[in-house]
Design a protein around this motif. Structure first.
Motif, PDB file in Angstrom:
ATOM      1  N   PRO A 146    -105.268  31.548  70.753  1.00 51.21           N
ATOM      2  CA  PRO A 146    -104.255  31.545  69.685  1.00 51.21           C
ATOM      3  C   PRO A 146    -104.797  31.878  68.302  1.00 51.21           C
ATOM      4  CG  PRO A 146    -104.754  29.313  70.417  1.00 51.21           C
ATOM      5  CD  PRO A 146    -105.377  30.238  71.417  1.00 51.21           C
ATOM      6  N   CYS A 147    -105.971  31.358  67.951  1.00 50.44           N
ATOM      7  CA  CYS A 147    -106.512  31.626  66.618  1.00 50.44           C
ATOM      8  C   CYS A 147    -106.936  33.087  66.480  1.00 50.44           C
ATOM      9  CB  CYS A 147    -107.698  30.712  66.336  1.00 50.44           C
ATOM     10  SG  CYS A 147    -107.287  28.961  66.406  1.00 50.44           S
ATOM     11  N   MET A 148    -107.522  33.627  67.523  1.00 45.82           N
ATOM     12  CA  MET A 148    -107.924  35.027  67.494  1.00 45.82           C
ATOM     13  C   MET A 148    -106.704  35.930  67.430  1.00 45.82           C
ATOM     14  SD  MET A 148    -111.134  34.971  70.173  1.00 45.82           S
ATOM     15  CE  MET A 148    -111.706  36.601  69.663  1.00 45.82           C
ATOM     16  N   THR A 149    -105.633  35.547  68.133  1.00 45.25           N
ATOM     17  CA  THR A 149    -104.405  36.321  68.098  1.00 45.25           C
ATOM     18  C   THR A 149    -103.750  36.250  66.721  1.00 45.25           C
ATOM     19  OG1 THR A 149    -104.028  35.954  70.459  1.00 45.25           O
ATOM     20  CG2 THR A 149    -102.116  36.602  69.133  1.00 45.25           C
ATOM     21  N   ALA A 150    -103.756  35.066  66.115  1.00 44.29           N
ATOM     22  CA  ALA A 150    -103.192  34.915  64.762  1.00 44.29           C
ATOM     23  C   ALA A 150    -103.926  35.811  63.792  1.00 44.29           C
ATOM     24  CB  ALA A 150    -103.288  33.456  64.324  1.00 44.29           C
ATOM     25  N   TRP A 151    -105.253  35.849  63.899  1.00 45.78           N
ATOM     26  CA  TRP A 151    -106.064  36.695  63.013  1.00 45.78           C
ATOM     27  C   TRP A 151    -105.806  38.178  63.277  1.00 45.78           C
ATOM     28  CZ3 TRP A 151    -110.579  39.442  64.957  1.00 45.78           C
ATOM     29  CH2 TRP A 151    -111.219  40.182  63.963  1.00 45.78           C
ATOM     30  N   GLU A 152    -105.797  38.582  64.537  1.00 47.66           N
ATOM     31  CA  GLU A 152    -105.664  39.993  64.885  1.00 47.66           C
ATOM     32  C   GLU A 152    -104.270  40.542  64.582  1.00 47.66           C
ATOM     33  OE1 GLU A 152    -106.658  39.937  68.978  1.00 47.66           O
ATOM     34  OE2 GLU A 152    -108.842  39.891  68.638  1.00 47.66           O
TER      35      GLU A 152
ATOM     36  N   VAL B  84     -99.223  31.663  65.309  1.00 50.06           N
ATOM     37  CA  VAL B  84     -99.206  31.491  66.761  1.00 50.06           C
ATOM     38  C   VAL B  84     -99.057  30.000  67.062  1.00 50.06           C
ATOM     39  CG1 VAL B  84    -100.506  31.722  68.904  1.00 50.06           C
ATOM     40  CG2 VAL B  84    -100.609  33.532  67.189  1.00 50.06           C
ATOM     41  N   HIS B  85     -98.046  29.675  67.834  1.00 53.49           N
ATOM     42  CA  HIS B  85     -97.736  28.288  68.159  1.00 53.49           C
ATOM     43  C   HIS B  85     -97.843  28.097  69.670  1.00 53.49           C
ATOM     44  CE1 HIS B  85     -94.589  24.782  68.101  1.00 53.49           C
ATOM     45  NE2 HIS B  85     -95.818  24.360  68.355  1.00 53.49           N
ATOM     46  N   VAL B  86     -98.628  27.126  70.071  1.00 50.84           N
ATOM     47  CA  VAL B  86     -98.735  26.757  71.485  1.00 50.84           C
ATOM     48  C   VAL B  86     -98.222  25.325  71.607  1.00 50.84           C
ATOM     49  CG1 VAL B  86    -100.247  26.528  73.484  1.00 50.84           C
ATOM     50  CG2 VAL B  86    -100.790  28.207  71.703  1.00 50.84           C
TER      51      VAL B  86
ATOM     52  N   LEU C   7    -101.469  25.045  66.556  1.00 53.77           N
ATOM     53  CA  LEU C   7    -100.724  25.842  65.590  1.00 53.77           C
ATOM     54  C   LEU C   7    -101.753  26.563  64.731  1.00 53.77           C
ATOM     55  CD1 LEU C   7     -97.836  26.466  64.588  1.00 53.77           C
ATOM     56  CD2 LEU C   7     -98.096  24.583  62.959  1.00 53.77           C
ATOM     57  N   SER C   8    -101.661  27.891  64.701  1.00 52.26           N
ATOM     58  CA  SER C   8    -102.650  28.672  63.947  1.00 52.26           C
ATOM     59  C   SER C   8    -101.960  29.722  63.107  1.00 52.26           C
ATOM     60  CB  SER C   8    -103.634  29.339  64.914  1.00 52.26           C
ATOM     61  OG  SER C   8    -104.648  30.030  64.208  1.00 52.26           O
ATOM     62  N   ALA C   9    -102.477  29.941  61.889  1.00 48.39           N
ATOM     63  CA  ALA C   9    -101.914  30.939  60.975  1.00 48.39           C
ATOM     64  C   ALA C   9    -103.032  31.807  60.429  1.00 48.39           C
ATOM     65  CB  ALA C   9    -101.167  30.266  59.826  1.00 48.39           C
TER      66      ALA C   9
END
Length: 238
Positions: free
Chosen positions: A84-90, A95-97, A122-124
């Motif tokens: 999720p964190c890598m996806t939020a960055w990319e 990204v919420h799980v 939860l990642s932004a």
């Protein structure tokens, strides 16, 4: 009326706490610790917070974390190259799980992180202008603890935190460039002074003096700057 950005006061305190450190090597680290601390205090039922950034070699690392479990959950993403964190960055999006045991987007990571006790994430992204610096995230031990309000809150907080980090990095870059320039000017002045010493001592031209420095440096396995420093250094008892 509730403010649009409830963390504004807390983030202002982060700015205030680092304002005197803008040219310090510890400035970014101090700001990151404050940012994660505020996140932990703001989001209920969390299991910790962290910040993922790119290191100088372009590798994602956990630059700040409130505890070892956050670092481990992050490391599982880096090891698998997904999460999720890598996806939020990319993808520059929140990204919420809600429940890692039911999420199918990154099955290898979800299975591994679930074993650590993490159930929700939860990642932004940390985006400032056109630059994506990394991501901020909060983990939880219980599923379904984050909702739309928390998503909005973390998005706003991440934007402000990214601006702070970019400002600190810019200041640190300026300090580093200033230091490099000072060193370069110092080296140039030392070489010029050493050439003057050789010209006066041997009655040679500036070019010949420089060649003498270069020859001496080569013989001693040193740089011209180091050789010049030794030449002009005060002699014991002199």
């Amino acid at each position: 009326m509730e403010p649009e950005f409830p963390l504004a006061g807390e983030l202002a305190a982060v700015f205030a706490g680092t304002s005197g450190l803008l040219l310090s090597a510890e400035a970014v680290h101090t700001a990151l610790r404050l940012i994660t601390s505020v996140a932990v205090e703001t989001f209920p039922n969390n299991a910790g917070a962290g910040v993922t950034l790119l290191d100088p070699d372009g590798v994602l690392i956990t630059a700040a974390a409130t505890d070892a479990q956050v670092e481990r959950a992050d490391a599982l993403q880096y090891e698998r190259g997904r999460g999720p964190c890598m996806t939020a960055w990319e993808e520059h999006r929140v990204v919420h799980v809600p429940d890692v045991t039911r999420d199918e987007r990154w099955p290898e990571w979800s299975g591994a992180v679930g074993a650590t006790g993490v159930r929700a994430v939860l990642s932004a992204p940390l985006v400032a202008g056109a630059r994506s610096l990394g991501a901020i995230k909060v983990y939880a031990h219980e599923a379904e603890v984050f909702g739309a309000r928390e998503e909005h809150l973390l998005t706003m907080y991440a934007a402000q935190a990214a601006t702070l980090l970019l400002h600190l990095r810019t200041a640190e870059d300026a300090r580093r460039i200033s230091d490099d320039l000072k060193h370069a000017l110092r080296a140039r002045d030392v070489v010029s002074l050493a050439k003057g010493v050789l010209m006066a001592r041997h009655g040679v031209s500036e070019r010949t003096a420089f060649l003498m420095l270069a020859d001496s440096a080569r013989d001693k396995g040193a740089t011209i700057g180091q050789t010049a420093e030794r030449l002009i250094a005060p002699r014991p008892g002199g």
